[in-house]
Design an enzyme around this catalytic site. Structure first.
Site, PDB file in Angstrom:
ATOM      1  N   VAL A   1       0.853  -1.187   0.000  1.00  0.00           N
ATOM      2  CA  VAL A   1       0.000   0.000   0.000  1.00  0.00           C
ATOM      3  C   VAL A   1       0.890   1.239   0.000  1.00  0.00           C
ATOM      4  CG1 VAL A   1      -1.738   1.298   1.294  1.00  0.00           C
ATOM      5  CG2 VAL A   1      -1.772  -1.216   1.328  1.00  0.00           C
TER       6      VAL A   1
ATOM      7  N   VAL B   1       1.118   5.609  -1.544  1.00  0.00           N
ATOM      8  CA  VAL B   1       0.662   6.736  -2.365  1.00  0.00           C
ATOM      9  C   VAL B   1       1.884   7.625  -2.625  1.00  0.00           C
ATOM     10  CG1 VAL B   1      -0.818   8.799  -2.375  1.00  0.00           C
ATOM     11  CG2 VAL B   1      -1.706   6.627  -1.485  1.00  0.00           C
TER      12      VAL B   1
ATOM     13  N   ARG C   1      -5.078  13.377  -0.241  1.00  0.00           N
ATOM     14  CA  ARG C   1      -6.110  13.818  -1.187  1.00  0.00           C
ATOM     15  C   ARG C   1      -7.152  12.712  -1.366  1.00  0.00           C
ATOM     16  NH1 ARG C   1      -1.266  16.003  -2.648  1.00  0.00           N
ATOM     17  NH2 ARG C   1      -1.169  17.845  -3.987  1.00  0.00           N
ATOM     18  N   GLY C   2      -7.132  11.726  -0.504  1.00  0.00           N
ATOM     19  CA  GLY C   2      -8.149  10.684  -0.578  1.00  0.00           C
ATOM     20  C   GLY C   2      -7.793   9.508  -1.466  1.00  0.00           C
TER      21      GLY C   2
ATOM     22  N   GLU D   1       2.008   2.563  10.273  1.00  0.00           N
ATOM     23  CA  GLU D   1       1.640   3.549  11.296  1.00  0.00           C
ATOM     24  C   GLU D   1       0.270   3.184  11.856  1.00  0.00           C
ATOM     25  OE1 GLU D   1       3.012   7.829  10.481  1.00  0.00           O
ATOM     26  OE2 GLU D   1       2.398   7.054   8.539  1.00  0.00           O
TER      27      GLU D   1
ATOM     28  N   TYR E   1      -5.388   2.899   9.371  1.00  0.00           N
ATOM     29  CA  TYR E   1      -6.391   1.942   8.884  1.00  0.00           C
ATOM     30  C   TYR E   1      -7.667   1.817   9.706  1.00  0.00           C
ATOM     31  CZ  TYR E   1      -2.728   0.563   5.658  1.00  0.00           C
ATOM     32  OH  TYR E   1      -1.778   0.569   4.674  1.00  0.00           O
TER      33      TYR E   1
ATOM     34  N   PHE F   1       4.087  -9.561   6.376  1.00  0.00           N
ATOM     35  CA  PHE F   1       3.997  -9.457   4.918  1.00  0.00           C
ATOM     36  C   PHE F   1       3.784  -8.003   4.525  1.00  0.00           C
ATOM     37  CE2 PHE F   1      -0.612  -8.927   5.079  1.00  0.00           C
ATOM     38  CZ  PHE F   1      -0.961  -9.624   6.229  1.00  0.00           C
TER      39      PHE F   1
HETATM   40  C1  LIG Z   1      -0.364   6.014   4.405  1.00  0.00           C
HETATM   41  C2  LIG Z   1      -0.707   6.495   3.000  1.00  0.00           C
HETATM   42  C3  LIG Z   1      -0.940   5.296   2.114  1.00  0.00           C
HETATM   43  C4  LIG Z   1      -1.966   7.369   3.099  1.00  0.00           C
HETATM   44  O1  LIG Z   1      -2.405   7.720   1.790  1.00  0.00           O
HETATM   45  P1  LIG Z   1      -3.263   9.029   1.517  1.00  0.00           P
HETATM   46  O2  LIG Z   1      -3.698   8.966   0.103  1.00  0.00           O
HETATM   47  O3  LIG Z   1      -2.534  10.210   1.976  1.00  0.00           O
HETATM   48  O4  LIG Z   1      -4.508   8.800   2.462  1.00  0.00           O
HETATM   49  P2  LIG Z   1      -5.913   9.591   2.355  1.00  0.00           P
HETATM   50  O5  LIG Z   1      -5.703  10.935   1.735  1.00  0.00           O
HETATM   51  O6  LIG Z   1      -6.937   8.713   1.729  1.00  0.00           O
HETATM   52  O7  LIG Z   1      -6.224   9.748   3.882  1.00  0.00           O
HETATM   53  C5  LIG Z   1      -7.441   9.413   4.470  1.00  0.00           C
HETATM   54  C6  LIG Z   1      -7.467   9.978   5.864  1.00  0.00           C
HETATM   55  O8  LIG Z   1      -6.476   9.322   6.649  1.00  0.00           O
HETATM   56  C7  LIG Z   1      -5.572  10.259   7.203  1.00  0.00           C
HETATM   57  N1  LIG Z   1      -4.238   9.687   7.106  1.00  0.00           N
HETATM   58  C8  LIG Z   1      -3.703   9.069   6.047  1.00  0.00           C
HETATM   59  N2  LIG Z   1      -2.461   8.672   6.325  1.00  0.00           N
HETATM   60  C9  LIG Z   1      -2.224   9.030   7.595  1.00  0.00           C
HETATM   61  C10 LIG Z   1      -1.098   8.901   8.443  1.00  0.00           C
HETATM   62  N3  LIG Z   1       0.020   8.303   8.013  1.00  0.00           N
HETATM   63  N4  LIG Z   1      -1.190   9.397   9.699  1.00  0.00           N
HETATM   64  C11 LIG Z   1      -2.316  10.016  10.106  1.00  0.00           C
HETATM   65  N5  LIG Z   1      -3.426  10.171   9.332  1.00  0.00           N
HETATM   66  C12 LIG Z   1      -3.357   9.682   8.090  1.00  0.00           C
HETATM   67  C13 LIG Z   1      -5.680  11.481   6.325  1.00  0.00           C
HETATM   68  O9  LIG Z   1      -5.327  12.665   7.006  1.00  0.00           O
HETATM   69  C14 LIG Z   1      -7.144  11.459   5.927  1.00  0.00           C
HETATM   70  O10 LIG Z   1      -7.926  12.031   6.951  1.00  0.00           O
HETATM   71  P3  LIG Z   1      -9.229  12.892   6.598  1.00  0.00           P
HETATM   72  O11 LIG Z   1     -10.192  11.968   5.886  1.00  0.00           O
HETATM   73  O12 LIG Z   1      -9.719  13.305   7.946  1.00  0.00           O
HETATM   74  O13 LIG Z   1      -8.767  14.004   5.734  1.00  0.00           O
HETATM   75  C15 LIG Z   1       0.425   7.351   2.401  1.00  0.00           C
HETATM   76  O14 LIG Z   1       0.668   8.425   3.263  1.00  0.00           O
HETATM   77  C16 LIG Z   1       1.715   6.575   2.197  1.00  0.00           C
HETATM   78  O15 LIG Z   1       1.930   6.055   1.126  1.00  0.00           O
HETATM   79  N6  LIG Z   1       2.574   6.536   3.222  1.00  0.00           N
HETATM   80  C17 LIG Z   1       3.881   5.899   3.139  1.00  0.00           C
HETATM   81  C18 LIG Z   1       3.810   4.403   2.865  1.00  0.00           C
HETATM   82  C19 LIG Z   1       3.034   3.667   3.904  1.00  0.00           C
HETATM   83  O16 LIG Z   1       3.206   3.860   5.110  1.00  0.00           O
HETATM   84  N7  LIG Z   1       2.147   2.792   3.437  1.00  0.00           N
HETATM   85  C20 LIG Z   1       1.315   1.966   4.301  1.00  0.00           C
HETATM   86  C21 LIG Z   1       1.908   0.610   4.329  1.00  0.00           C
HETATM   87  S1  LIG Z   1       1.097  -0.391   5.537  1.00  0.00           S
END
Ligand SMILES: CC(C)(COP(=O)(O)OP(=O)(O)OC[C@H]1O[C@@H](n2cnc3c(N)ncnc32)[C@H](O)[C@@H]1OP(=O)(O)O)[C@@H](O)C(=O)NCCC(=O)NCCS
Length: 416
Positions: free
Chosen positions: A92, A94, A101-102, A129, A133, A416
């Site tokens: 996962v 972004v 941005r959702g 983190e 989720y 994983f």
């Molecule tokens: C974690 C990740 C996938 C989130 O993607 P994103 O597209 O920014 O998530 P979204 O915009 O859909 O966020 C949805 C909500 O979750 C919150 N959120 C997302 N990631 C968050 C984080 N790391 N910490 C706190 N809040 C988070 C957002 O603020 C948002 O809140 P809102 O609906 O109140 O505005 C992205 O930051 C990423 O790629 N991080 C690094 C890689 C990683 O850790 N991947 C997960 C592997 S398990």
């Protein structure tokens, strides 16, 4: 109750020729370096057809990929011993210039819908983190701990601690097949245990064997044959008086096999300590040692983030104890079909009504709260006390505790 990010993005299944790009995007999101051909060869098998999704930077053909998530099919053991089809969610990420941005929200909604359509009863992931989720209905359903066992002359084993059987080292070229078959036999012995696929092994152990200078793989044989194994590595950049054995994997079918494998690890010459992550919270190491202080618990962490995709099927498959009835209302902001009032009584579960209907619930929770109790990691009373569940009938809390009680903490041990 959970509110979800309103932004919408188009999500589509990725084609075979887009998977390496998705894998690279995920790697960069995790701040890893570029993916070599050799690493991609090991990783590609994990991508199951139709289960990798992407969001692109706009609708135009050829628009860049900006977010991705995938899952591979596994099975997870639940209390009572049933094993349920599960989406093991991973990869996962972004793109750093398109976060918040959702994009993830769109991917998660889509992926959960697809998992439900594919017949997955559960989804499971490991989170980088803790705040990501929960909003999608995932809750911490198993936990693990990190331990460091100091070696103070010999293994420091307590007289009277279980001993027995034999431990043999495996050659590198037999490790994958032997351990794969052994895990298949013993890896689902407790709730939370997960099947491992051949691509998982190629990536998990295969990468270790290819990239580490020393990998110890050992099998324990007890009275009924092979009943446990360990995989460990050593950081040989340290001096002779500071070599730590990193226990990467240890599964055992019995307390005796587990003790024998830990004892083997502690008896490896030139090792000053053994450390391990993601061990079960109830592994009784301190009880096995002459000096219980030789074992330090250095961390306790979330392991399985569980999402119940099909609540009626999941509740129906799990064993419940206790006799008294509990009426539990479940809310689900993403998979609305799960919402309803469920009656748990005498080990049976029945959906008895809609939310807000005639059936008055004793207790109420959302999908994440249910996941936290489902495998037995947290009791309903703990969850009520912390505000994860609401109790409308205080008497029902003890009945719910009896219904959800499992007698043994759940644990997975597969990353994983
Ligand atoms: C974690 C990740 C996938 C989130 O993607 P994103 O597209 O920014 O998530 P979204 O915009 O859909 O966020 C949805 C909500 O979750 C919150 N959120 C997302 N990631 C968050 C984080 N790391 N910490 C706190 N809040 C988070 C957002 O603020 C948002 O809140 P809102 O609906 O109140 O505005 C992205 O930051 C990423 O790629 N991080 C690094 C890689 C990683 O850790 N991947 C997960 C592997 S398990």
């Amino acid at each position: 109750m959970t509110t979800l990010h309103p932004t919408t993005h188009d999500v589509r299944a990725l084609r075979e020729d887009e998977l390496r790009g998705a894998h690279a995007l995920f790697g960069a999101a995790l701040l890893h370096g570029p993916v070599s051909d050799e690493q991609w060869e090991r990783a590609r098998g994990l991508y199951a057809p139709g289960r990798a999704f992407g969001v692109h930077d706009g609708p135009a053909e050829g628009a860049a990929l900006i977010g991705t998530a995938m899952s591979f099919p596994v099975e997870v053991a639940v209390p009572g011993g049933a094993v349920l089809p599960t989406a093991a969610v991973t990869r996962v990420g972004v793109r750093a210039d398109r976060t918040r941005r959702g994009v993830l929200s769109a991917l998660m909604r889509h992926q959960l819908g697809e998992a439900a359509a594919a017949g997955d009863v559960l989804a499971s992931l490991r989170a980088t983190e803790g705040r990501i989720y929960g909003r999608f209905g995932y809750g911490v359903a198993t936990r693990g701990r990190s331990v460091r066992v100091r070696r103070t002359g010999g293994s420091g084993w307590r007289a009277g601690a279980p001993v027995g059987g034999a431990v043999r080292l495996l050659a590198a070229d037999e490790a994958l097949a032997t351990l794969g078959a052994l895990h298949e036999r013993i890896g689902l012995g407790r709730a939370g245990g997960m099947t491992r696929t051949a691509p998982w092994w190629r990536l998990g152990l295969g990468a270790l064997l290819a990239e580490r200078t020393l990998v110890l793989a050992a099998v324990h044989t007890g009275p009924d044959g092979d009943d446990g194994y360990l995989v460990a590595t050593v950081d040989d950049s340290r001096g002779w008086d500071d070599r730590v054995l990193e226990l990467r994997d240890l599964h055992a079918a019995s307390a005796e096999a587990s003790a024998a494998l830990w004892r083997f690890a502690l008896d490896v010459d030139l090792v000053s300590a053994v450390q391990a992550r993601q061990r079960p919270l109830d592994e009784p190491l301190d009880l096995l040692l002459a000096d219980p202080r030789d074992c330090a618990v250095t961390d306790v962490h979330d392991e399985t983030w569980l999402r119940i995709v099909d609540v009626p099927a999941a509740l129906g498959a799990r064993r419940f104890g206790g006799a008294g009835p509990v009426l539990l209302a479940v809310h689900d902001a993403v998979l609305g079909a799960n919402g309803g009032v469920y009656r748990i009584a005498g080990g049976e579960v029945q959906r008895v009504g809609e939310l807000g209907g005639a059936a008055t619930p004793d207790l109420e929770c959302d999908a994440a709260g249910l996941a936290m109790a489902y495998l037995g990691d947290r009791s309903p009373s703990e969850l009520v006390a912390a505000g994860w569940w609401r109790a409308w009938s205080p008497d029902a809390v003890a009945r719910a505790d009896a219904a959800f009680a499992t007698g043994r903490l759940p644990w997975c041990g597969t990353n994983f």
